[in-house]
Write a protein that holds these residues in place. Structure first.
Motif, mmCIF file in Angstrom:
data_model
loop_
_atom_site.group_PDB
_atom_site.id
_atom_site.type_symbol
_atom_site.label_atom_id
_atom_site.label_comp_id
_atom_site.label_asym_id
_atom_site.label_seq_id
_atom_site.Cartn_x
_atom_site.Cartn_y
_atom_site.Cartn_z
ATOM 1 N N ARG A 1 73.181 25.011 55.720
ATOM 2 C CA ARG A 1 73.822 25.525 54.506
ATOM 3 C C ARG A 1 72.911 25.187 53.333
ATOM 4 N NH1 ARG A 1 79.733 25.500 52.915
ATOM 5 N NH2 ARG A 1 79.915 24.538 54.954
ATOM 6 N N VAL A 2 72.609 26.182 52.496
ATOM 7 C CA VAL A 2 71.745 25.978 51.344
ATOM 8 C C VAL A 2 72.472 26.458 50.095
ATOM 9 C CG1 VAL A 2 69.503 26.476 50.306
ATOM 10 C CG2 VAL A 2 69.712 26.369 52.797
ATOM 11 N N ARG A 3 72.445 25.628 49.052
ATOM 12 C CA ARG A 3 73.033 25.990 47.756
ATOM 13 C C ARG A 3 71.915 26.097 46.730
ATOM 14 N NH1 ARG A 3 76.666 21.990 49.811
ATOM 15 N NH2 ARG A 3 78.640 22.933 50.369
ATOM 16 N N PHE A 4 71.958 27.168 45.941
ATOM 17 C CA PHE A 4 70.957 27.417 44.906
ATOM 18 C C PHE A 4 71.638 27.378 43.543
ATOM 19 C CE2 PHE A 4 69.732 29.717 48.728
ATOM 20 C CZ PHE A 4 68.405 29.349 48.905
ATOM 21 N N PRO A 5 71.214 26.466 42.653
ATOM 22 C CA PRO A 5 71.783 26.455 41.308
ATOM 23 C C PRO A 5 71.482 27.778 40.588
ATOM 24 C CG PRO A 5 70.450 24.486 41.702
ATOM 25 C CD PRO A 5 70.221 25.424 42.841
ATOM 26 N N LYS A 6 72.283 28.091 39.594
ATOM 27 C CA LYS A 6 72.073 29.293 38.787
ATOM 28 C C LYS A 6 70.633 29.317 38.263
ATOM 29 C CE LYS A 6 73.635 31.464 34.540
ATOM 30 N NZ LYS A 6 74.501 31.322 33.369
ATOM 31 N N GLY A 7 69.932 30.431 38.460
ATOM 32 C CA GLY A 7 68.576 30.615 37.959
ATOM 33 C C GLY A 7 67.475 29.986 38.796
ATOM 34 N N THR B 1 60.149 33.772 49.160
ATOM 35 C CA THR B 1 60.835 33.076 48.076
ATOM 36 C C THR B 1 62.278 33.558 48.015
ATOM 37 O OG1 THR B 1 60.270 34.714 46.389
ATOM 38 C CG2 THR B 1 58.751 32.858 46.646
ATOM 39 N N VAL B 2 63.126 32.723 47.467
ATOM 40 C CA VAL B 2 64.534 33.057 47.238
ATOM 41 C C VAL B 2 64.838 32.716 45.789
ATOM 42 C CG1 VAL B 2 66.930 32.589 47.864
ATOM 43 C CG2 VAL B 2 65.137 32.476 49.614
ATOM 44 N N GLU B 3 65.460 33.667 45.071
ATOM 45 C CA GLU B 3 65.820 33.433 43.678
ATOM 46 C C GLU B 3 67.288 33.760 43.473
ATOM 47 O OE1 GLU B 3 64.499 34.763 39.155
ATOM 48 O OE2 GLU B 3 63.615 35.777 40.876
ATOM 49 N N ASN B 4 68.006 32.819 42.869
ATOM 50 C CA ASN B 4 69.407 33.043 42.530
ATOM 51 C C ASN B 4 69.442 33.845 41.231
ATOM 52 O OD1 ASN B 4 72.061 33.010 41.788
ATOM 53 N ND2 ASN B 4 72.323 30.801 41.941
ATOM 54 N N ILE B 5 69.796 35.130 41.333
ATOM 55 C CA ILE B 5 69.852 35.999 40.156
ATOM 56 C C ILE B 5 71.294 36.235 39.691
ATOM 57 C CG2 ILE B 5 67.648 37.112 40.660
ATOM 58 C CD1 ILE B 5 69.276 39.515 41.736
ATOM 59 N N VAL C 1 74.926 35.404 53.379
ATOM 60 C CA VAL C 1 75.210 35.014 51.998
ATOM 61 C C VAL C 1 76.714 34.749 51.854
ATOM 62 C CG1 VAL C 1 75.057 35.661 49.563
ATOM 63 C CG2 VAL C 1 73.278 36.417 51.171
ATOM 64 N N LEU C 2 77.052 33.528 51.503
ATOM 65 C CA LEU C 2 78.453 33.160 51.287
ATOM 66 C C LEU C 2 78.922 33.539 49.889
ATOM 67 C CD1 LEU C 2 78.442 29.616 52.903
ATOM 68 C CD2 LEU C 2 79.566 31.658 53.794
ATOM 69 N N ARG C 3 78.063 33.259 48.889
ATOM 70 C CA ARG C 3 78.426 33.599 47.505
ATOM 71 C C ARG C 3 77.169 33.696 46.660
ATOM 72 N NH1 ARG C 3 80.038 28.199 44.522
ATOM 73 N NH2 ARG C 3 79.230 26.715 46.024
ATOM 74 N N GLY C 4 77.299 34.408 45.547
ATOM 75 C CA GLY C 4 76.188 34.583 44.625
ATOM 76 C C GLY C 4 75.364 35.828 44.931
ATOM 77 N N ARG C 5 74.284 35.991 44.172
ATOM 78 C CA ARG C 5 73.356 37.109 44.376
ATOM 79 C C ARG C 5 71.956 36.527 44.481
ATOM 80 N NH1 ARG C 5 74.375 42.129 43.913
ATOM 81 N NH2 ARG C 5 72.486 42.675 42.798
#
Length: 132
Positions: free
Chosen positions: A56-62, A108-112, A78-82
Motif C-alpha cells: 500500500r502506497v500513500r502519496f501526499p497532495k502534490g 514516476t508517479v505524481e499525485n495530481i 488506485v484506491l483514491r486520488g488522481r
C-alpha cells in the motif's frame, strides 16, 4: 362511516407494508454478490520461482516520485486520488477504482489530485535465493 375509517386504516397498513417491503428488497438487491474483471494481461514470468509483494502506497497532495524502478512488474489499483503515471515513455492519469499495469521499467508517479492519493501495488519479481 365506521366502515370507511376501517378501510382507510387497512389501506394505510397495506401501504406501509408495501413501502417497507420495497425498501427491504432494494437493500437486498444492492447487497448481492458481484464480480468485475478489472485487468486481464498475459504475463511471461521472469523465473520459475516468483516473489510476490502486495504494497500500500500513500502519496501526499502534490507529491511526485523521482525516476525509479520496482523489483518487478504487476497491476496497480488506485484506491483514491488522481495519479499521473509516466512509465516506459507513456503518460496516463488514473483515478479511484482504476487499474494499470506497471512494466517494471523506469517510471514516476505524481499525485495530481486535490488530496492524498493511495494505491495498492501487486508486484511480481524473480525470487531471491537468499530469502528462501
Amino acid at each position: 362511516m365506521k366502515h370507511l375509517s376501517h378501510t382507510i386504516y387497512l389501506a394505510s397498513i397495506l401501504g406501509f407494508y408495501l413501502l417497507m417491503n420495497s425498501a427491504v428488497n432494494a437493500d437486498e438487491s444492492s447487497a448481492k454478490f458481484s464480480r468485475e474483471l478489472l485487468l486481464k494481461k498475459y504475463v511471461s514470468l521472469p523465473a520459475k520461482e516468483i516473489d510476490t509483494n502486495v504494497i500500500r502506497v500513500r502519496f501526499p497532495k502534490g507529491y511526485k516520485t523521482p525516476l525509479h524502478t520496482h523489483e518487478g512488474p504487476g497491476p496497480r489499483y488506485v484506491l483514491r486520488g488522481r495519479l499521473k503515471i509516466e512509465d516506459s515513455g507513456q503518460s496516463n492519469v488514473f483515478g479511484p477504482g482504476e487499474v494499470f499495469w506497471e512494466t517494471g521499467a523506469e517510471m514516476t508517479v505524481e499525485n495530481i489530485g486535490k488530496s492524498e492519493a493511495e494505491i495498492i501495488i501487486f508486484e511480481m519479481a524473480s525470487a531471491k535465493t537468499d530469502a528462501h
